[in-house]
Design an enzyme around this catalytic site. Sequence first.
Site, PDB file in Angstrom:
ATOM      1  N   GLN A 163     106.585  91.554 -33.667  1.00 40.68           N
ATOM      2  CA  GLN A 163     105.712  90.819 -34.576  1.00 40.68           C
ATOM      3  C   GLN A 163     104.643  90.074 -33.789  1.00 40.68           C
ATOM      4  O   GLN A 163     103.746  89.485 -34.375  1.00 40.68           O
ATOM      5  CB  GLN A 163     106.528  89.769 -35.362  1.00 40.68           C
ATOM      6  N   GLU A 215     109.895  88.189 -33.963  1.00 39.01           N
ATOM      7  CA  GLU A 215     108.816  87.245 -33.679  1.00 39.01           C
ATOM      8  C   GLU A 215     108.872  86.850 -32.207  1.00 39.01           C
ATOM      9  O   GLU A 215     107.853  86.768 -31.531  1.00 39.01           O
ATOM     10  CB  GLU A 215     108.929  86.003 -34.576  1.00 39.01           C
ATOM     11  N   ARG A 270     110.618  72.970 -39.301  1.00 34.44           N
ATOM     12  CA  ARG A 270     110.484  73.449 -40.674  1.00 34.44           C
ATOM     13  C   ARG A 270     111.661  72.984 -41.536  1.00 34.44           C
ATOM     14  O   ARG A 270     111.514  72.735 -42.728  1.00 34.44           O
ATOM     15  CB  ARG A 270     110.295  74.971 -40.744  1.00 34.44           C
ATOM     16  N   ARG A 326     113.304  84.781 -41.860  1.00 35.31           N
ATOM     17  CA  ARG A 326     112.729  84.502 -43.189  1.00 35.31           C
ATOM     18  C   ARG A 326     113.129  83.119 -43.728  1.00 35.31           C
ATOM     19  O   ARG A 326     114.297  82.899 -44.065  1.00 35.31           O
ATOM     20  CB  ARG A 326     113.182  85.595 -44.153  1.00 35.31           C
ATOM     21  N   ALA A 378     105.515  83.442 -40.674  1.00 36.39           N
ATOM     22  CA  ALA A 378     105.234  82.279 -41.517  1.00 36.39           C
ATOM     23  C   ALA A 378     104.585  82.679 -42.843  1.00 36.39           C
ATOM     24  O   ALA A 378     103.846  81.890 -43.433  1.00 36.39           O
ATOM     25  CB  ALA A 378     104.362  81.260 -40.766  1.00 36.39           C
ATOM     26  N   GLU A 385     108.194  84.729 -47.434  1.00 37.95           N
ATOM     27  CA  GLU A 385     109.416  83.940 -47.304  1.00 37.95           C
ATOM     28  C   GLU A 385     109.867  83.187 -48.548  1.00 37.95           C
ATOM     29  O   GLU A 385     111.063  83.108 -48.815  1.00 37.95           O
ATOM     30  CB  GLU A 385     109.253  82.934 -46.155  1.00 37.95           C
TER      31      GLU A 385
HETATM   32  N1  LUZ Z   1     106.964  80.970 -37.059  1.00 36.75           N
HETATM   33  C1  LUZ Z   1     106.388  79.981 -36.352  1.00 36.75           C
HETATM   34  C2  LUZ Z   1     107.246  80.828 -38.353  1.00 36.75           C
HETATM   35  O1  LUZ Z   1     106.189  80.157 -35.165  1.00 36.75           O
HETATM   36  N2  LUZ Z   1     106.048  78.850 -36.975  1.00 36.75           N
HETATM   37  C3  LUZ Z   1     106.282  78.626 -38.278  1.00 36.75           C
HETATM   38  O2  LUZ Z   1     105.953  77.572 -38.798  1.00 36.75           O
HETATM   39  C4  LUZ Z   1     106.922  79.646 -39.009  1.00 36.75           C
HETATM   40  N3  LUZ Z   1     107.228  79.480 -40.286  1.00 36.75           N
HETATM   41  C5  LUZ Z   1     107.840  80.450 -40.938  1.00 36.75           C
HETATM   42  C6  LUZ Z   1     108.172  81.610 -40.277  1.00 36.75           C
HETATM   43  N4  LUZ Z   1     107.868  81.798 -39.016  1.00 36.75           N
HETATM   44 MO1  MOS Z   2     109.009  84.763 -39.580  1.00 34.80          MO
HETATM   45  S1  MOS Z   2     110.759  83.895 -40.000  1.00 34.80           S
HETATM   46  O1  MOS Z   2     108.878  85.692 -38.271  1.00 34.80           O
HETATM   47  O2  MOS Z   2     107.860  84.516 -40.672  1.00 34.80           O
END
Ligand code: LUZ
Ligand code: MOS
Length: 750
Positions: free
Chosen positions: A191, A226, A304, A336, A503, A707
């Site tokens: 990602q 990610e 978060r 997610r 995100a 999400e």
């Molecule tokens: N990834 C990130 C995320 O690096 N920062 C975020 O605030 C976030 N929020 C949701 C999913 N991935």
């Molecule tokens: Mo994410 S939890 O890679 O939006």
Amino acid sequence: MNNIDSIKHTRGESVFIDDFNVPEGTLHAAVFYSPVAHGHIKNLDISEAGKMAGVKGIYTYKDIPGKNQIGGIIEDENLLAENIVEFIGHPIALVLADDWLTAREAVKKIKVDIEEQIPILDPRTAFEKNSLIMPPRIFSCGDTDSIWSKCDVIAEGRVDSGGQEHLYLETQGAVAVPLEGDCIKIYSATQNPSAVQRTAAAVLNVPQNKIECDVLRLGGAFGGKEDQATAWAVLAALAATKLKRPVKLVLLRHDDMIVTGKRHPYSSDFKIGLDKEGKIIAYEVTFYQDAGASADLSPAILDRTLFHAANSYYIPNVKATAYSCKTNLTPNTAFRGFGGPQGMFVIESAIYKAAEKMGIEPSVIQEKNLLRENNEFPYGQKAENSNAERCWNEAVRKFDLNSERKKVEEFNSENKIYKKGFALMPICFGISFTNTPMNRAGALVHIYTDGSIGVSTGAVEMGQGVNMKLRQVAASLFSVGIDKVKTETTNTSRVANTSPTAASSGADLNGKATEIACKNILERLTKTAADILGIENSGSIKFKDEKIYVNGKPSDLNWKNFIIEANTRRVNLSSYAYYATPEIHFDRITNKGKPFAYHVYGTALLEVTLDCIRGNYKINSVKAVHDFGKSMNPVIDRGQAEGAIMQGLGWMTIEEVLHNEKGRLITDTLSTYKVPDIHFTPEELEVVFLENSENPQGIFNSKAIGEPPFMYGIGAYFALLNAMKSFKKDLKYKFDAPMTPEKVLMTMYG
Ligand code: LUZ
Ligand code: MOS
């Protein structure tokens, strides 16, 4: 409107990392990883493995030319373990062979002697031992010291929620190809192509311009790629550098499940205070996050959790404290919702407990405390265009809460063994990376001389349909057929320094960048069309359906002949554009600001039927009114909502991540780790689009969808509790998700 990929997927034509036509001479990699959760490496013996025919190289941390470090937020994770191992699955050595089977056989011949230490396997133990990833984070507003005496009702308790396996269909993998001049091209299922590039450069000790990362598409990710796609891509690049041969590294499902991090388990304590009417006055919560053995994205995920600690409720006095606890599990990672669901499960549990104390339905408290316009979140942002109440009211009306209640009561009075339960679940999710600098994107748009269009952005297609939305943006701005637009691979040489596609913001950020690039070109084209047609006022020119109109009348120019002429006139048919979300800011000292571009709202009504003899259950229906903004693509958005709901249900009910006392994952196959399947799917899965919702902050007035709907699944936990309570009035229970059938039985009969 359909996702173009769906046809290729169905025909098996879509290409994933393992399908790449790799160049001749490609070597295959397998990873030897720590079999011990915590210990000291005394000796590593690779001699037997090295002697095997077909083995071309074995590498350990000693072979790394640059930094042996992959930690993105905190530099606390070695790519290859040095003397200490802190989780089962930490890569220790990489084996390269002519074929994959040989590489795997060689891995089995590696011997390691590790002096074992007792692993820490839960966050509360880690906290007691002061094993923390970083100092605690605290969000607060109002007063949570003296306010409790003003509360009529106070409820306290503990809440636990479990991990979750991402179970993307495509496992982690990468192909690295050495190019001339010490350059490497990495094809990765990530990602975050820029993170792969950045990390590979640091590990290989080369400038970033020598590393190119290219991503065609992923077979799912859900946050699992990610951060955690990086290691495998960099390992492949390391071997390709050493051996000057292309290298392919793809994880087997079983290994992937063992070695990659999951959703963070949390253990939390809450205290909630209300007045007689059910208005929440104060909320205090402490989160213990199980980060695993290194930081990975845990600090951002912890943030978060704090941002979503109050879900969609206005609470004037809040103190939320969060600890990121270092244990000896695989580093847990983005999934997610990114810590949001964990925080929201706690406030919902607190409300449930308070309602029980007051002898009322939780929905009374939920409704009374929904965010109203301009209410302030604990982090200082005001709720603007809050659709919390609209979604709730629509859900209550459309799904007829009163007759649902009656139906459940009647069913329960007529049935001894089967009991039904229902619950309402409102959601609120902030859109933007909580780390403000990450809210950016780039797009490079070309129109070729035949009028076809290529769009490159930082967005990674992982099944969520972002490429389709990007094509829609370009097609609609130029007013050409969608088949004229192609989305290119995501490539660090074309669009640089990108944020991960995460995100829920991939379509917003990259869509906005694409919009700007297209408008740049369109401005030039409009002037050119005016020139060609000899018109002074270019404002009268309109591009529509591949034709060019002047004052509403078609001219001789159409898209095709016009682009040829524009090119002849040496008009620039390309544009690179950059987008950075405006206005957002956040002060990480005071923990106040406006971190989110906007919020997504919704409310779901869930119903379950429980078999009180066997403990198993059926989730009959999940019906939600969801705020999509002005959906760009209702087919894709509905799919995202339904998929997220199923994943949320799984997390709350049947998906259980278990480790043994040595820290070894024991739910490491699909026979022991149960995920929702078609039989588990509610008979009624209805997602209603909230009407008249406009969102200028989103691309084409839409709202992010990836999400937020995940959190509807949380309602299933409380619907199950309700069903259990109607079987056993004085039920003694814990808030401890997932509520597996086994746990249902132990709670009712234990
Ligand atoms: N990834 C990130 C995320 O690096 N920062 C975020 O605030 C976030 N929020 C949701 C999913 N991935
Ligand atoms: Mo994410 S939890 O890679 O939006």
